[in-house]
Design a protein around this motif. Sequence first.
Motif, PDB file in Angstrom:
ATOM      1  N   VAL A 156      -2.926  11.059   2.474  1.00 11.56           N
ATOM      2  CA  VAL A 156      -2.546   9.963   3.684  1.00 11.56           C
ATOM      3  C   VAL A 156      -1.181  10.036   4.112  1.00 11.56           C
ATOM      4  O   VAL A 156      -0.245   9.907   3.275  1.00 11.56           O
ATOM      5  CB  VAL A 156      -2.908   8.733   3.266  1.00 11.56           C
TER       6      VAL A 156
ATOM      7  N   ILE B 191      -5.157   6.385  -1.014  1.00 13.71           N
ATOM      8  CA  ILE B 191      -4.378   4.999  -0.926  1.00 13.71           C
ATOM      9  C   ILE B 191      -4.308   4.351  -1.893  1.00 13.71           C
ATOM     10  O   ILE B 191      -5.545   4.087  -2.612  1.00 13.71           O
ATOM     11  CB  ILE B 191      -4.660   4.259   0.361  1.00 13.71           C
TER      12      ILE B 191
ATOM     13  N   GLY C 148       0.610   5.593   0.753  1.00 15.54           N
ATOM     14  CA  GLY C 148      -0.320   6.717   0.670  1.00 15.54           C
ATOM     15  C   GLY C 148       0.099   7.785   0.037  1.00 15.54           C
ATOM     16  O   GLY C 148       1.382   8.146  -0.162  1.00 15.54           O
TER      17      GLY C 148
ATOM     18  N   LEU D 269       0.892   5.257   7.185  1.00 15.93           N
ATOM     19  CA  LEU D 269       0.155   3.802   7.098  1.00 15.93           C
ATOM     20  C   LEU D 269       0.979   2.505   7.945  1.00 15.93           C
ATOM     21  O   LEU D 269       2.088   2.595   8.257  1.00 15.93           O
ATOM     22  CB  LEU D 269       0.501   3.127   5.498  1.00 15.93           C
TER      23      LEU D 269
ATOM     24  N   TYR E 226       0.856  -0.975   0.138  1.00 15.68           N
ATOM     25  CA  TYR E 226       0.070  -0.101  -0.016  1.00 15.68           C
ATOM     26  C   TYR E 226       0.897   1.129   0.011  1.00 15.68           C
ATOM     27  O   TYR E 226       1.975   1.079   0.584  1.00 15.68           O
ATOM     28  CB  TYR E 226      -0.887   0.061   1.134  1.00 15.68           C
TER      29      TYR E 226
ATOM     30  N   ALA F 124      -4.607   4.081   8.483  1.00 15.34           N
ATOM     31  CA  ALA F 124      -4.144   5.143   7.574  1.00 15.34           C
ATOM     32  C   ALA F 124      -4.241   6.424   8.520  1.00 15.34           C
ATOM     33  O   ALA F 124      -5.548   6.842   8.821  1.00 15.34           O
ATOM     34  CB  ALA F 124      -5.150   5.281   6.368  1.00 15.34           C
TER      35      ALA F 124
ATOM     36  N   ARG G  52      -3.133   0.286  -3.719  1.00 20.83           N
ATOM     37  CA  ARG G  52      -2.936  -1.063  -3.478  1.00 20.83           C
ATOM     38  C   ARG G  52      -2.393  -1.904  -4.573  1.00 20.83           C
ATOM     39  O   ARG G  52      -2.946  -1.754  -5.809  1.00 20.83           O
ATOM     40  CB  ARG G  52      -4.101  -1.743  -2.778  1.00 20.83           C
TER      41      ARG G  52
END
Length: 286
Positions: free
Chosen positions: A183, A161, A156, A186, A154, A196, A163
């Motif tokens: 973000v 976010i 930020g 994490l 992941y 987050a 993935r």
Amino acid sequence: MSVVETIERTNALLAAGGAVYAARQSGLYRFGAGGEEQNLYQSWLPDQELPTLAIVAERNMLLAGINGGVARSADGGKSWSAHQFRAPAPLVTCLALSPGFEGDGCALAGVFEDGVFRSSDGGETWRAVNHGLFDHSIYALTLSPHFADDGVAYVGTGSGIYRSENGGRLWWDLTMPLGDETVLSLALAERGALYAGCEARGLLRTGDGGEGWETLLDTDGAVNGVNITASGAIVAQVDDGLLLSRDDGANWSEVEAANVDCMALDLDGEALLVAMADGRIRQLSL
């Protein structure tokens, strides 16, 4: 560990191999068990400061995020080489190693304005892996504890976010509760829950890969860091203070009121290393 006193601000902390590493504006520092300080770049660049924002380690391998790429040492910091990313020189903000790094040599680097770079040879060479990543301002990066098998990572960004399920080669964005959110931090728990820390919307958590979210900490302050201890306690850095929850986010208590630069878990996963704005590095038992 003894209290360490210096006069420089700290960008990132790491506990590894019985030492503490501090990434700072003038370089990368290692503090031994007695508090002795060593600038690991001194023999490499004796007359030059090298701003460092991130650090990861695996046995004698050290990778440090610097302006332009990654500094790499395979002998515990005795000698270094610079591995430049593509021009113009990017600013590496965060690094992560595969839990199977010794076998797969995989590392990811988050870069401000240039996305994510990936190495498959222990940090010797790097290539951009931004397919599906539409926001290239990376503030945080975390890998699954089972990354070597599931490839889950992941990042930020300034708008939420992203993935990946194949080691960073392909990304897709997660839907955040209130739309685009910056973000800044994490953390990924052993069982897959993702935490987050947002710039203005508190600390969020999802237990299903981003399908549903809950707010654990509702604050206007920036959640600049989040760590999950070995026993499951949650530590959040909000602006320059620290908050702790031992009951899964239901209640929070103050650990440090102010003047925190950054934090990291100690090797046992329970004690907390805290870099203070006056240059001290403290160890707190939670």
